[in-house]
Design a protein around this motif. Structure first.
Motif, PDB file in Angstrom:
ATOM      1  N   ILE A  97       2.588  30.479  28.262  1.00 12.96           N
ATOM      2  CA  ILE A  97       3.663  31.248  28.897  1.00 12.96           C
ATOM      3  C   ILE A  97       3.648  31.028  30.408  1.00 12.96           C
ATOM      4  CG2 ILE A  97       4.409  33.606  29.442  1.00 12.96           C
ATOM      5  CD1 ILE A  97       3.550  34.351  26.554  1.00 12.96           C
ATOM      6  N   ILE A  98       2.451  31.053  30.989  1.00 14.42           N
ATOM      7  CA  ILE A  98       2.350  30.822  32.432  1.00 14.42           C
ATOM      8  C   ILE A  98       2.872  29.432  32.779  1.00 14.42           C
ATOM      9  CG2 ILE A  98       0.733  30.448  34.338  1.00 14.42           C
ATOM     10  CD1 ILE A  98      -1.023  32.666  33.021  1.00 14.42           C
ATOM     11  N   LYS A 102       6.701  30.874  33.427  1.00 17.73           N
ATOM     12  CA  LYS A 102       6.602  31.642  34.665  1.00 17.73           C
ATOM     13  C   LYS A 102       6.011  30.912  35.859  1.00 17.73           C
ATOM     14  CE  LYS A 102       6.526  36.109  32.436  1.00 17.73           C
ATOM     15  NZ  LYS A 102       5.866  37.413  32.392  1.00 17.73           N
ATOM     16  N   TRP A 103       5.585  29.686  35.688  1.00 14.60           N
ATOM     17  CA  TRP A 103       4.932  28.971  36.795  1.00 14.60           C
ATOM     18  C   TRP A 103       5.828  28.888  38.022  1.00 14.60           C
ATOM     19  CZ3 TRP A 103       0.093  27.860  37.760  1.00 14.60           C
ATOM     20  CH2 TRP A 103      -0.207  26.984  38.799  1.00 14.60           C
ATOM     21  N   TYR A 117       3.531  35.738  37.155  1.00 11.53           N
ATOM     22  CA  TYR A 117       2.651  35.578  35.994  1.00 11.53           C
ATOM     23  C   TYR A 117       1.330  36.313  36.136  1.00 11.53           C
ATOM     24  CZ  TYR A 117       0.649  31.682  38.752  1.00 11.53           C
ATOM     25  OH  TYR A 117       0.079  30.896  39.722  1.00 11.53           O
ATOM     26  N   ASP A 120       0.286  38.044  32.834  1.00 10.03           N
ATOM     27  CA  ASP A 120      -0.068  37.032  31.838  1.00 10.03           C
ATOM     28  C   ASP A 120      -1.426  36.418  32.150  1.00 10.03           C
ATOM     29  OD1 ASP A 120       2.655  36.961  30.441  1.00 10.03           O
ATOM     30  OD2 ASP A 120       3.177  36.543  32.529  1.00 10.03           O
TER      31      ASP A 120
END
Length: 167
Positions: A97-98, A102-103, A117, A120
């Motif tokens: 996910i990161i 979301k990076w 993030y 996370d």
């Protein structure tokens, strides 16, 4: 007169470490289960659409796996059941996910635009800690014999007697 600084050492060992891991499980597990339940309650199709929009392959499978990891895995983590398995899956999920979602937002995200993030990453690190260290105290993994109990001291088995050459 010689004075020594007053210092009280913190205890370490199996009991404090096991209690810390239990605390992590009892907080993280229900929080994850809640996130999984929310995705399920809002409708799997809606979450599949979100996963597909993020560009993940096999969005149907990945969305359902995410819900299972969060809902079932969260409950199992709270109970200390298959802790290392669920922790490993959760660590991978959060790192994906990161990296994929979301990076570009950044660690904390721009002000007023929602978070980055950071949460996370916190989930990934705490799950990795459980993966490495095990479930801690009061875990079903101990009852099932999947983990050794941190309260029991490990002593060598002396029933077999000394080992003799040529015996």
């Amino acid at each position: 007169m010689q004075t020594r600084p007053i210092r009280r050492q913190f205890p370490s060992g199996a009991l404090p470490s096991g209690a810390a891991l239990l605390a992590i499980r009892l907080v993280m597990g229900p929080m994850l289960a809640y996130h999984g339940y929310r995705k399920l309650d809002a409708g799997v199709v809606k979450f599949v659409t979100t996963v597909a929009r993020s560009g993940f392959p096999l969005p149907e499978l990945l969305a359902r796996a995410t819900i299972v990891i969060e809902l079932v895995g969260g409950i199992c983590l709270a109970l200390g059941l298959l802790t290392r398995l669920w922790s490993g899956l959760l660590t991978m999920q959060m790192l994906l996910i990161i990296a994929k979602v979301k990076w570009d937002v950044g660690l904390l995200g721009p002000p007023g635009k929602g978070g980055g993030y950071e949460l996370d990453l916190l989930y990934a690190v705490t799950a990795a800690a459980l993966l490495i260290a095990g479930p801690g105290l009061l875990a079903l993994d101990h009852l099932l014999g999947l983990e050794t109990d941190p309260n029991q001291e490990t002593t060598p088995d002396r029933r077999s007697g000394p080992v003799r050459a040529g015996a």
